[in-house]
Design a protein around this motif. Sequence first.
Motif, PDB file in Angstrom:
ATOM      1  N   ASN A 149       0.805  -1.358   0.013  1.00  0.00           N
ATOM      2  CA  ASN A 149      -0.018  -0.139  -0.023  1.00  0.00           C
ATOM      3  C   ASN A 149       0.965   1.354   0.087  1.00  0.00           C
ATOM      4  O   ASN A 149       0.415   2.294  -0.596  1.00  0.00           O
ATOM      5  CB  ASN A 149      -0.888   0.007   1.315  1.00  0.00           C
ATOM      6  N   ASN A 150       2.180   1.171   0.486  1.00  0.00           N
ATOM      7  CA  ASN A 150       2.960   2.463   0.722  1.00  0.00           C
ATOM      8  C   ASN A 150       3.502   2.517  -0.667  1.00  0.00           C
ATOM      9  O   ASN A 150       4.102   3.569  -0.982  1.00  0.00           O
ATOM     10  CB  ASN A 150       3.981   2.337   1.629  1.00  0.00           C
ATOM     11  N   ASN A 151       3.649   1.401  -1.484  1.00  0.00           N
ATOM     12  CA  ASN A 151       4.271   1.625  -2.689  1.00  0.00           C
ATOM     13  C   ASN A 151       3.341   1.464  -4.062  1.00  0.00           C
ATOM     14  O   ASN A 151       3.624   0.717  -5.015  1.00  0.00           O
ATOM     15  CB  ASN A 151       5.339   0.676  -2.889  1.00  0.00           C
ATOM     16  N   ILE A 152       2.131   1.598  -4.006  1.00  0.00           N
ATOM     17  CA  ILE A 152       0.965   1.206  -4.636  1.00  0.00           C
ATOM     18  C   ILE A 152       1.269   1.725  -6.020  1.00  0.00           C
ATOM     19  O   ILE A 152       0.853   1.344  -7.113  1.00  0.00           O
ATOM     20  CB  ILE A 152      -0.360   1.520  -4.078  1.00  0.00           C
ATOM     21  N   GLN A 153       1.913   3.208  -6.039  1.00  0.00           N
ATOM     22  CA  GLN A 153       1.918   3.704  -7.338  1.00  0.00           C
ATOM     23  C   GLN A 153       3.309   3.332  -8.086  1.00  0.00           C
ATOM     24  O   GLN A 153       3.155   3.602  -9.499  1.00  0.00           O
ATOM     25  CB  GLN A 153       2.264   5.279  -6.983  1.00  0.00           C
ATOM     26  N   TYR A 154       4.036   2.223  -7.825  1.00  0.00           N
ATOM     27  CA  TYR A 154       4.873   1.677  -8.449  1.00  0.00           C
ATOM     28  C   TYR A 154       4.578   0.290  -8.918  1.00  0.00           C
ATOM     29  O   TYR A 154       3.837  -0.494  -8.246  1.00  0.00           O
ATOM     30  CB  TYR A 154       6.281   1.543  -7.603  1.00  0.00           C
ATOM     31  N   PRO A 155       4.930  -0.207 -10.136  1.00  0.00           N
ATOM     32  CA  PRO A 155       4.888  -1.567 -10.345  1.00  0.00           C
ATOM     33  C   PRO A 155       5.628  -2.553  -9.624  1.00  0.00           C
ATOM     34  O   PRO A 155       6.850  -2.312  -9.436  1.00  0.00           O
ATOM     35  CB  PRO A 155       5.466  -1.727 -11.816  1.00  0.00           C
TER      36      PRO A 155
ATOM     37  N   LEU B 197      -9.654   8.555  -7.156  1.00  0.00           N
ATOM     38  CA  LEU B 197      -9.062   9.665  -7.893  1.00  0.00           C
ATOM     39  C   LEU B 197      -9.880  10.376  -9.033  1.00  0.00           C
ATOM     40  O   LEU B 197      -9.948  11.546  -9.261  1.00  0.00           O
ATOM     41  CB  LEU B 197      -7.732   9.171  -8.189  1.00  0.00           C
ATOM     42  N   LEU B 198     -10.447   9.356  -9.646  1.00  0.00           N
ATOM     43  CA  LEU B 198     -11.401   9.990 -10.897  1.00  0.00           C
ATOM     44  C   LEU B 198     -12.634  10.593 -10.232  1.00  0.00           C
ATOM     45  O   LEU B 198     -13.002  11.572 -10.937  1.00  0.00           O
ATOM     46  CB  LEU B 198     -11.897   8.554 -11.481  1.00  0.00           C
TER      47      LEU B 198
ATOM     48  N   ILE C 255      -9.469  14.078 -11.178  1.00  0.00           N
ATOM     49  CA  ILE C 255      -8.087  13.893 -11.899  1.00  0.00           C
ATOM     50  C   ILE C 255      -8.173  13.248 -13.091  1.00  0.00           C
ATOM     51  O   ILE C 255      -8.996  12.207 -13.189  1.00  0.00           O
ATOM     52  CB  ILE C 255      -7.328  13.030 -10.747  1.00  0.00           C
ATOM     53  N   GLY C 256      -7.403  13.342 -14.044  1.00  0.00           N
ATOM     54  CA  GLY C 256      -7.337  12.992 -15.360  1.00  0.00           C
ATOM     55  C   GLY C 256      -7.145  11.473 -15.449  1.00  0.00           C
ATOM     56  O   GLY C 256      -6.295  11.169 -14.628  1.00  0.00           O
ATOM     57  N   VAL C 257      -7.708  10.777 -16.606  1.00  0.00           N
ATOM     58  CA  VAL C 257      -7.495   9.523 -16.671  1.00  0.00           C
ATOM     59  C   VAL C 257      -6.246   8.927 -16.631  1.00  0.00           C
ATOM     60  O   VAL C 257      -5.776   8.034 -15.941  1.00  0.00           O
ATOM     61  CB  VAL C 257      -8.292   8.815 -17.702  1.00  0.00           C
ATOM     62  N   SER C 258      -5.240   9.837 -17.735  1.00  0.00           N
ATOM     63  CA  SER C 258      -3.777   9.359 -17.670  1.00  0.00           C
ATOM     64  C   SER C 258      -3.110   9.339 -16.379  1.00  0.00           C
ATOM     65  O   SER C 258      -2.075   8.578 -16.165  1.00  0.00           O
ATOM     66  CB  SER C 258      -3.039  10.216 -18.912  1.00  0.00           C
ATOM     67  N   GLU C 259      -3.324  10.506 -15.796  1.00  0.00           N
ATOM     68  CA  GLU C 259      -2.585  10.827 -14.624  1.00  0.00           C
ATOM     69  C   GLU C 259      -3.102   9.509 -13.450  1.00  0.00           C
ATOM     70  O   GLU C 259      -2.213   9.015 -12.353  1.00  0.00           O
ATOM     71  CB  GLU C 259      -2.894  12.026 -13.807  1.00  0.00           C
ATOM     72  N   VAL C 260      -4.448   9.287 -13.487  1.00  0.00           N
ATOM     73  CA  VAL C 260      -4.716   8.223 -12.326  1.00  0.00           C
ATOM     74  C   VAL C 260      -4.063   7.130 -12.750  1.00  0.00           C
ATOM     75  O   VAL C 260      -3.535   6.262 -11.828  1.00  0.00           O
ATOM     76  CB  VAL C 260      -6.212   8.085 -12.635  1.00  0.00           C
ATOM     77  N   CYS C 261      -4.156   6.697 -14.097  1.00  0.00           N
ATOM     78  CA  CYS C 261      -3.179   5.468 -14.192  1.00  0.00           C
ATOM     79  C   CYS C 261      -1.878   5.551 -13.792  1.00  0.00           C
ATOM     80  O   CYS C 261      -1.310   4.456 -13.467  1.00  0.00           O
ATOM     81  CB  CYS C 261      -3.324   5.266 -15.981  1.00  0.00           C
TER      82      CYS C 261
END
Length: 286
Positions: free
Chosen positions: A193-199, A243-244, A248-254
Amino acid sequence: MRELNSCKDAMAASIENKYFSIAHLYKDEKAMEMHIHDCYEVYFSISGGKQFLIDNKIYDIAPGDLFLINQYDSHYLTQIDQELHERIVIMIDPDFMRSISSNETNLDACFQKRTEEFSHKISLTSEQQSRFLYFVNKILSSNDYGHDLLEKATFTELFVMINQIINNKLSDNVPNKLSTYNDQVDAILSYLNNNIQYPISIGDLSRQFFISESYICRLFKSATGTTINKYMTARRISIAKSLLAEGIGVSEVCERCGFSDYSNFLKSFTKSVGISPKKYSQNCNR
């Protein structure tokens, strides 16, 4: 109101009717994967023992436990014994909940207010359990003249009570205990959860925690009832929905949710939510 006997039917009814629905369950349905849905869920355990994984928290379930799950909470219910498990499930359209709130009384605070002491679980006293079941039975028995007004009035009174219980617990500093589970699994959930933004791959976790890939997969599945990959996908979609909804924009959310590419995000989101990220964003922000 007609009593339902399936979580999925209750979910579909609340969304379709922009209202709320109640299911009274005595036996197990086929367990859903780690999932998110667009309605609020109240889960009240009457008998039997199971375990809930909600976002990054694992909870034991005992008779009298009440769980409050919002539309952005990824969750999974796992069987931990073979006993009959009787429970009440209430599914609620968030817009309906807001429509019956007032300027002074926000009824969906119990789903949206997340403090540091927040817990999805409330352990009700015997008196509170009786009161909860009284309200549910009153709603389900309202089928004559004025039933719609009685349903709404009783529903409102039920959620005034639930919010009061939460506020009293917070003011009294009464903690809600999580399940006692493996410390390694706790650490893995926190890391994910702390690194959810990374693969994050299984190999990455293996190297991070100095245990083999096969063992870390078995350990996680044994404690949570789901796989690491299914958990990560559900958490990312849960965060993406939130976030959506903020515009917040779809590309940024991705990018912020750690999906490897947009096509993977589009496929995973559409499969889970039923519509594309763009359509979901438009629905939330129109």
